[in-house]
Design a protein around this motif. Sequence first.
Motif, PDB file in Angstrom:
ATOM      1  N   LEU A 139     -35.103 -43.377 -21.911  1.00 26.81           N
ATOM      2  CA  LEU A 139     -34.245 -42.692 -21.284  1.00 26.81           C
ATOM      3  C   LEU A 139     -34.546 -42.620 -20.000  1.00 26.81           C
ATOM      4  O   LEU A 139     -33.635 -41.435 -19.770  1.00 26.81           O
ATOM      5  N   ALA A 140     -35.281 -41.219 -20.407  1.00 28.57           N
ATOM      6  CA  ALA A 140     -36.403 -40.681 -19.111  1.00 28.57           C
ATOM      7  C   ALA A 140     -35.507 -42.081 -17.367  1.00 28.57           C
ATOM      8  O   ALA A 140     -34.937 -41.664 -16.812  1.00 28.57           O
ATOM      9  N   ALA A 141     -36.447 -43.636 -17.610  1.00 28.54           N
ATOM     10  CA  ALA A 141     -35.837 -44.137 -16.226  1.00 28.54           C
ATOM     11  C   ALA A 141     -34.544 -44.009 -16.552  1.00 28.54           C
ATOM     12  O   ALA A 141     -33.959 -44.620 -15.266  1.00 28.54           O
ATOM     13  N   LEU A 142     -33.873 -44.401 -17.576  1.00 27.78           N
ATOM     14  CA  LEU A 142     -32.745 -44.598 -17.359  1.00 27.78           C
ATOM     15  C   LEU A 142     -31.697 -43.729 -16.239  1.00 27.78           C
ATOM     16  O   LEU A 142     -30.702 -43.879 -15.861  1.00 27.78           O
ATOM     17  N   ASN A 143     -31.955 -42.513 -17.483  1.00 27.40           N
ATOM     18  CA  ASN A 143     -31.729 -41.457 -16.588  1.00 27.40           C
ATOM     19  C   ASN A 143     -31.755 -40.938 -14.824  1.00 27.40           C
ATOM     20  O   ASN A 143     -30.671 -41.010 -13.447  1.00 27.40           O
ATOM     21  N   GLU A 144     -33.221 -41.866 -14.397  1.00 27.38           N
ATOM     22  CA  GLU A 144     -33.703 -41.431 -12.961  1.00 27.38           C
ATOM     23  C   GLU A 144     -32.548 -42.634 -13.054  1.00 27.38           C
ATOM     24  O   GLU A 144     -32.741 -42.206 -11.412  1.00 27.38           O
ATOM     25  N   ARG A 145     -32.161 -43.645 -13.149  1.00 25.13           N
ATOM     26  CA  ARG A 145     -31.546 -44.895 -12.543  1.00 25.13           C
ATOM     27  C   ARG A 145     -30.245 -44.211 -12.838  1.00 25.13           C
ATOM     28  O   ARG A 145     -29.803 -45.446 -11.476  1.00 25.13           O
ATOM     29  N   ILE A 146     -29.396 -44.057 -12.935  1.00 20.18           N
ATOM     30  CA  ILE A 146     -28.249 -43.686 -13.570  1.00 20.18           C
ATOM     31  C   ILE A 146     -27.505 -41.884 -13.027  1.00 20.18           C
ATOM     32  O   ILE A 146     -26.445 -41.737 -12.422  1.00 20.18           O
ATOM     33  N   GLY A 147     -28.136 -40.876 -13.279  1.00 22.46           N
ATOM     34  CA  GLY A 147     -28.131 -39.829 -13.042  1.00 22.46           C
ATOM     35  C   GLY A 147     -27.511 -38.938 -14.108  1.00 22.46           C
ATOM     36  O   GLY A 147     -27.302 -37.460 -14.155  1.00 22.46           O
ATOM     37  N   LYS A 197     -33.023 -35.117 -24.904  1.00 19.43           N
ATOM     38  CA  LYS A 197     -32.114 -34.923 -23.861  1.00 19.43           C
ATOM     39  C   LYS A 197     -33.008 -35.327 -22.481  1.00 19.43           C
ATOM     40  O   LYS A 197     -33.912 -34.272 -22.266  1.00 19.43           O
ATOM     41  N   VAL A 198     -32.279 -36.037 -22.051  1.00 23.23           N
ATOM     42  CA  VAL A 198     -32.853 -35.914 -20.256  1.00 23.23           C
ATOM     43  C   VAL A 198     -31.463 -35.660 -19.510  1.00 23.23           C
ATOM     44  O   VAL A 198     -30.360 -36.214 -19.632  1.00 23.23           O
ATOM     45  N   GLU A 199     -31.643 -34.121 -18.803  1.00 20.23           N
ATOM     46  CA  GLU A 199     -30.673 -33.856 -17.999  1.00 20.23           C
ATOM     47  C   GLU A 199     -30.571 -34.461 -16.792  1.00 20.23           C
ATOM     48  O   GLU A 199     -30.514 -35.851 -15.810  1.00 20.23           O
ATOM     49  N   SER A 200     -28.582 -34.609 -16.939  1.00 21.42           N
ATOM     50  CA  SER A 200     -27.915 -35.283 -15.631  1.00 21.42           C
ATOM     51  C   SER A 200     -28.551 -34.663 -14.361  1.00 21.42           C
ATOM     52  O   SER A 200     -29.056 -33.242 -14.624  1.00 21.42           O
ATOM     53  N   ARG A 201     -28.865 -35.425 -13.866  1.00 23.36           N
ATOM     54  CA  ARG A 201     -29.223 -34.605 -11.989  1.00 23.36           C
ATOM     55  C   ARG A 201     -27.635 -34.238 -11.461  1.00 23.36           C
ATOM     56  O   ARG A 201     -27.634 -33.211  -9.857  1.00 23.36           O
ATOM     57  N   TYR A 202     -26.651 -33.929 -11.846  1.00 28.34           N
ATOM     58  CA  TYR A 202     -25.092 -33.407 -11.114  1.00 28.34           C
ATOM     59  C   TYR A 202     -25.313 -32.238 -11.566  1.00 28.34           C
ATOM     60  O   TYR A 202     -25.605 -31.815 -12.369  1.00 28.34           O
ATOM     61  N   MET A 215     -29.037 -43.613 -29.550  1.00 31.43           N
ATOM     62  CA  MET A 215     -28.708 -43.055 -27.779  1.00 31.43           C
ATOM     63  C   MET A 215     -27.639 -43.666 -27.065  1.00 31.43           C
ATOM     64  O   MET A 215     -26.361 -44.289 -26.949  1.00 31.43           O
ATOM     65  N   SER A 216     -27.301 -42.430 -25.958  1.00 27.49           N
ATOM     66  CA  SER A 216     -26.005 -42.445 -25.734  1.00 27.49           C
ATOM     67  C   SER A 216     -26.260 -42.004 -23.836  1.00 27.49           C
ATOM     68  O   SER A 216     -26.864 -41.051 -23.690  1.00 27.49           O
ATOM     69  N   VAL A 217     -25.455 -42.096 -22.965  1.00 25.53           N
ATOM     70  CA  VAL A 217     -24.951 -41.499 -21.741  1.00 25.53           C
ATOM     71  C   VAL A 217     -23.643 -41.035 -21.702  1.00 25.53           C
ATOM     72  O   VAL A 217     -22.993 -41.668 -21.861  1.00 25.53           O
ATOM     73  N   SER A 218     -23.447 -40.261 -21.756  1.00 25.20           N
ATOM     74  CA  SER A 218     -22.491 -38.385 -21.377  1.00 25.20           C
ATOM     75  C   SER A 218     -21.723 -38.622 -19.623  1.00 25.20           C
ATOM     76  O   SER A 218     -23.120 -37.790 -18.946  1.00 25.20           O
ATOM     77  N   ALA A 219     -21.205 -38.104 -19.479  1.00 22.35           N
ATOM     78  CA  ALA A 219     -20.732 -37.928 -18.207  1.00 22.35           C
ATOM     79  C   ALA A 219     -19.279 -37.384 -17.950  1.00 22.35           C
ATOM     80  O   ALA A 219     -19.028 -37.667 -18.942  1.00 22.35           O
TER      81      ALA A 219
END
Length: 259
Positions: free
Chosen positions: A84-92, A110-115, A211-215
């Motif tokens: 999850l952390a690697a995916l977050n690092e890649r897409i933000g 949960k891994v927080e957005s960098r935005y 697992m999910s990606v949200s934005a």
Amino acid sequence: MSQTVDRALSILPLLAQGPADLGQVADRLGVHKSTALRLLRTLHEHGLVHRQQDQRYRLGARLFALAQEAVENLDVREIAHPHLAALNERIGHTVHLAVHEEGEVLYIDKVESRYPVRMYSRIGKPVAITVAAVAKLLLADLPEAERRTLAARLDYPMYTSRSTPNATAFLKELATVREQGWATDLGGHEESINCVAAPVRGADGRVVAAMSVSAPNVVVTAEELLGLLPLVRRTADDISREYSGSASTPTNTKDQDPT
């Protein structure tokens, strides 16, 4: 010593195919019967194989007990988090992991957005079960009778105009998710938030987590987020392989991507 261990371990997948006699084991290993017998006796002493009355050998009860104990002690969150952390690092974007427990779907990581614009979700909090993408994946994996019973007792709050309105629509959505093997929430809970999700499966192919990606759509459009779905699914597959210990990801759904 390493060759002896290798030969002994090679017996287990052979017996997983069904009982075998001493000659069959020796032939498969390419060794003399006396060598095969010593290996089988050692495995038998540890309960990993059992000799039947017909003198054939099968897998022992101790092996199944060890496997069950290992499964029970697996921590899907611990296994999933680096992915999850690697995916977050890649897409933000924000990445979640959720499980189904006692009638609720809960975020367990949960891994927080960098935005700057972030979601208010938190670990341990139940999701909006009738609209959340992770909930759809987890509930779609239930047997049909359980899905229908669950759908009949749920409330269907209209968070937005895109929320699931009733049990009929919910069951239809779950059927689609079960067929395609992924899920979305495109403004169903919050108008401004979109989400794509993929399942994490155990060795038996059942969904153990999602697992999910949200934005928010001020950061990325729904179409752009959907474009990340193949990457999300590959990440879920990687977690599944590590969790199940298999070379390939078990699945009972058709592998489709959005078009």
